[in-house]
Write a protein that holds these residues in place. Sequence first.
Motif, PDB file in Angstrom:
ATOM      1  N   ASN A 143       0.825  -1.198   0.000  1.00  0.00           N
ATOM      2  CA  ASN A 143       0.000   0.000   0.000  1.00  0.00           C
ATOM      3  C   ASN A 143       0.860   1.250   0.000  1.00  0.00           C
ATOM      4  OD1 ASN A 143      -2.539   1.423   0.220  1.00  0.00           O
ATOM      5  ND2 ASN A 143      -1.822   2.011   2.252  1.00  0.00           N
ATOM      6  N   GLU A 144       0.903   1.937  -1.138  1.00  0.00           N
ATOM      7  CA  GLU A 144       1.568   3.226  -1.255  1.00  0.00           C
ATOM      8  C   GLU A 144       3.017   3.159  -0.768  1.00  0.00           C
ATOM      9  OE1 GLU A 144      -1.055   6.095   0.576  1.00  0.00           O
ATOM     10  OE2 GLU A 144      -2.565   5.829  -0.987  1.00  0.00           O
ATOM     11  N   VAL A 145       3.726   2.118  -1.214  1.00  0.00           N
ATOM     12  CA  VAL A 145       5.107   1.930  -0.752  1.00  0.00           C
ATOM     13  C   VAL A 145       6.032   3.043  -1.230  1.00  0.00           C
ATOM     14  CG1 VAL A 145       4.971  -0.566  -0.457  1.00  0.00           C
ATOM     15  CG2 VAL A 145       5.520   0.375  -2.695  1.00  0.00           C
ATOM     16  N   ASN A 146       5.594   3.825  -2.211  1.00  0.00           N
ATOM     17  CA  ASN A 146       6.445   4.943  -2.638  1.00  0.00           C
ATOM     18  C   ASN A 146       6.680   5.944  -1.521  1.00  0.00           C
ATOM     19  OD1 ASN A 146       3.639   5.678  -2.986  1.00  0.00           O
ATOM     20  ND2 ASN A 146       4.276   7.421  -4.227  1.00  0.00           N
ATOM     21  N   GLN A 147       5.793   5.988  -0.509  1.00  0.00           N
ATOM     22  CA  GLN A 147       5.991   6.951   0.563  1.00  0.00           C
ATOM     23  C   GLN A 147       7.251   6.655   1.379  1.00  0.00           C
ATOM     24  OE1 GLN A 147       5.227   6.791   4.218  1.00  0.00           O
ATOM     25  NE2 GLN A 147       5.224   4.570   4.159  1.00  0.00           N
ATOM     26  N   PHE A 148       7.793   5.428   1.278  1.00  0.00           N
ATOM     27  CA  PHE A 148       9.046   5.109   1.971  1.00  0.00           C
ATOM     28  C   PHE A 148      10.282   5.620   1.222  1.00  0.00           C
ATOM     29  CE2 PHE A 148       6.286   1.628   3.587  1.00  0.00           C
ATOM     30  CZ  PHE A 148       6.357   1.936   4.937  1.00  0.00           C
ATOM     31  N   SER A 149      10.130   6.057  -0.021  1.00  0.00           N
ATOM     32  CA  SER A 149      11.302   6.273  -0.871  1.00  0.00           C
ATOM     33  C   SER A 149      11.760   7.721  -0.955  1.00  0.00           C
ATOM     34  CB  SER A 149      10.998   5.766  -2.292  1.00  0.00           C
ATOM     35  OG  SER A 149      10.029   6.579  -2.929  1.00  0.00           O
ATOM     36  N   ALA A 150      11.028   8.657  -0.367  1.00  0.00           N
ATOM     37  CA  ALA A 150      11.367  10.071  -0.540  1.00  0.00           C
ATOM     38  C   ALA A 150      10.678  10.886   0.543  1.00  0.00           C
ATOM     39  CB  ALA A 150      10.937  10.556  -1.920  1.00  0.00           C
ATOM     40  N   ALA A 151      11.017  12.175   0.621  1.00  0.00           N
ATOM     41  CA  ALA A 151      10.293  13.097   1.494  1.00  0.00           C
ATOM     42  C   ALA A 151       8.829  13.142   1.030  1.00  0.00           C
ATOM     43  CB  ALA A 151      10.924  14.473   1.421  1.00  0.00           C
ATOM     44  N   PRO A 152       7.878  13.353   1.949  1.00  0.00           N
ATOM     45  CA  PRO A 152       8.052  13.825   3.321  1.00  0.00           C
ATOM     46  C   PRO A 152       8.250  12.745   4.372  1.00  0.00           C
ATOM     47  CG  PRO A 152       5.731  13.821   2.758  1.00  0.00           C
ATOM     48  CD  PRO A 152       6.460  13.378   1.521  1.00  0.00           C
ATOM     49  N   HIS A 153       8.535  11.500   4.016  1.00  0.00           N
ATOM     50  CA  HIS A 153       8.773  10.479   5.037  1.00  0.00           C
ATOM     51  C   HIS A 153       9.949  10.902   5.919  1.00  0.00           C
ATOM     52  CE1 HIS A 153       9.681   6.641   6.945  1.00  0.00           C
ATOM     53  NE2 HIS A 153       8.432   6.302   6.643  1.00  0.00           N
ATOM     54  N   PRO A 154       9.849  10.709   7.243  1.00  0.00           N
ATOM     55  CA  PRO A 154      10.921  11.177   8.130  1.00  0.00           C
ATOM     56  C   PRO A 154      12.205  10.363   8.053  1.00  0.00           C
ATOM     57  CG  PRO A 154       9.221  10.034   9.376  1.00  0.00           C
ATOM     58  CD  PRO A 154       8.684  10.197   7.991  1.00  0.00           C
ATOM     59  N   ASP A 155      12.146   9.151   7.513  1.00  0.00           N
ATOM     60  CA  ASP A 155      13.343   8.303   7.421  1.00  0.00           C
ATOM     61  C   ASP A 155      13.280   7.505   6.121  1.00  0.00           C
ATOM     62  OD1 ASP A 155      15.684   6.905   8.003  1.00  0.00           O
ATOM     63  OD2 ASP A 155      14.636   5.409   9.239  1.00  0.00           O
ATOM     64  N   PRO A 156      13.430   8.168   4.983  1.00  0.00           N
ATOM     65  CA  PRO A 156      13.189   7.485   3.700  1.00  0.00           C
ATOM     66  C   PRO A 156      14.278   6.503   3.321  1.00  0.00           C
ATOM     67  CG  PRO A 156      13.932   9.730   3.329  1.00  0.00           C
ATOM     68  CD  PRO A 156      13.721   9.605   4.809  1.00  0.00           C
ATOM     69  N   ASP A 157      13.873   5.486   2.574  1.00  0.00           N
ATOM     70  CA  ASP A 157      14.785   4.527   1.958  1.00  0.00           C
ATOM     71  C   ASP A 157      15.043   5.026   0.537  1.00  0.00           C
ATOM     72  OD1 ASP A 157      14.724   1.520   3.575  1.00  0.00           O
ATOM     73  OD2 ASP A 157      13.272   3.057   4.149  1.00  0.00           O
ATOM     74  N   ARG A 158      16.092   5.787   0.380  1.00  0.00           N
ATOM     75  CA  ARG A 158      16.349   6.455  -0.892  1.00  0.00           C
ATOM     76  C   ARG A 158      16.678   5.439  -1.980  1.00  0.00           C
ATOM     77  NH1 ARG A 158      14.541  11.748  -0.671  1.00  0.00           N
ATOM     78  NH2 ARG A 158      15.166  12.692   1.320  1.00  0.00           N
ATOM     79  N   ALA A 159      16.174   5.713  -3.185  1.00  0.00           N
ATOM     80  CA  ALA A 159      16.439   4.866  -4.341  1.00  0.00           C
ATOM     81  C   ALA A 159      16.334   5.718  -5.590  1.00  0.00           C
ATOM     82  CB  ALA A 159      15.449   3.701  -4.415  1.00  0.00           C
ATOM     83  N   THR A 160      16.989   5.300  -6.634  1.00  0.00           N
ATOM     84  CA  THR A 160      16.849   5.962  -7.921  1.00  0.00           C
ATOM     85  C   THR A 160      15.669   5.357  -8.677  1.00  0.00           C
ATOM     86  OG1 THR A 160      18.263   4.395  -9.093  1.00  0.00           O
ATOM     87  CG2 THR A 160      19.351   6.282  -8.005  1.00  0.00           C
ATOM     88  N   ALA A 161      15.241   6.040  -9.714  1.00  0.00           N
ATOM     89  CA  ALA A 161      14.165   5.491 -10.541  1.00  0.00           C
ATOM     90  C   ALA A 161      14.564   4.154 -11.152  1.00  0.00           C
ATOM     91  CB  ALA A 161      13.787   6.486 -11.631  1.00  0.00           C
ATOM     92  N   ALA A 162      15.824   4.002 -11.533  1.00  0.00           N
ATOM     93  CA  ALA A 162      16.291   2.732 -12.098  1.00  0.00           C
ATOM     94  C   ALA A 162      16.235   1.624 -11.055  1.00  0.00           C
ATOM     95  CB  ALA A 162      17.701   2.894 -12.649  1.00  0.00           C
ATOM     96  N   GLN A 163      16.595   1.940  -9.809  1.00  0.00           N
ATOM     97  CA  GLN A 163      16.529   0.933  -8.751  1.00  0.00           C
ATOM     98  C   GLN A 163      15.092   0.553  -8.433  1.00  0.00           C
ATOM     99  OE1 GLN A 163      18.878   3.241  -5.989  1.00  0.00           O
ATOM    100  NE2 GLN A 163      20.677   1.922  -6.245  1.00  0.00           N
TER     101      GLN A 163
END
Length: 428
Positions: A143-163
């Motif tokens: 469910n809406e896992v993109n919210q983990f990948s960038a702001a405004p999440h307070p502790d994001p799991d950063r990834a590139t679009a390719a990843q």
Amino acid sequence: MPAAVRFGVNYTPSEGWFHHWLDFDLDAVRADLDSVAALGMDHIRVFPLWPHFQPNRTLIRPRAVEDLVRLVDAAAERGLDVNVDGLQGHLSSFDFLPAWTRTWHRRNLFTDPDVLDGQAAYLRTLAAALADSPNFLGLTLGNEVNQFSAAPHPDPDRATAAQVDAWLERMLTACEKGAPGKLHLHAEYDATWYQDDMPFTPAQAARHGALTAVHSWVFNGTAQRHGHASVPARHHAAYLVELSKAWAGRPDRPVWLQEVGAPAPLVPAEHAAEFAEATVAAALDCPDLWGITWWCSHDVSRGLADFPELEYSLGLLTSDRRPKDIARALTRAARDHRESGSGTRFPARAPAPRTTALVVPADPAARSRCAPGGDVFDAFFALTADGARPTTVLDTRAADPDHLAARSITEAVTPDQVLRTPRGGTSP
């Protein structure tokens, strides 16, 4: 006659919310599903909590999986098909991530090899357990896992679009291995369409998986700017459906309005039913719509603490399973759509093609133009208010006659052309 659009609900258990997996009570689930079936819905979307089902990377709890199968079987007894979300993930402002991905074991959800192995094994296990259930529609990755990948999440799991691209391919492959031929997909919140630096992109949403999912919430600035009764608010879900088509790999790709709700107080309770009817009518005017799945089935009990205020009242039914006016409105819409000809507000006929296309930027770094306050957003609703029934086309495709013909587009207009031309309809 074309197949009717599916009508369903996102299932929020009335007793214990999604914490019900800790003390799974099949009788309570059956009572909930009876109340959903009584509304005339044909499917539900359900949410296993990932940490409860896979508390260790190499432990997928058999009892939890069995409980999920029992829920799906109970739904079948009531004529309800089931979509299952896998990696939960994020729900109603709370994150549910297993301890083997956090704090002392902090590893990236989208790039760490061990985490990917665990996720793929889990999704494959859930899919395989349900593969032979005739009412199992397929898996949504989460469910809406993109919210983990960038702001405004307070502790994001950063990834590139390719990843993210690689992550989507691997996870959807795991679902397909577990349950071949089902409708496996992924679903994000609207930052995919609106946020310039979001690594989950519109192209991924519109090309990976069996269909495109959109989640429509007017608390994203739409209702704040325009009001709950405005053209933008009542057509926001239809806008996302049509916006997604600009990036689709094929012109007839189905789109699922997988989440849409009436959040108070931006949509006051006394206006929720009218808002739902208008939203559904607008969405049904979109060609290739697969289904509408309302958020959500039952209210969150006031006995549970710390939810945002709006989350307590989003249900079609109260936490003691009584239908609200909005539930009766959805019931009427679903019934009329299945039974009607072309002369009602919710016709079962296929909508006519949308022949006017608004040109949108293909560059993902320009997505904010499509968000509330952006020129694409404003132009779309100026056209809608004028009765034009717009769709969208990428700027890189707007001069391609074959692409336009395949989508029955006869006119492509840019936002500046729309916004500098006086319109005849009601101002958005």
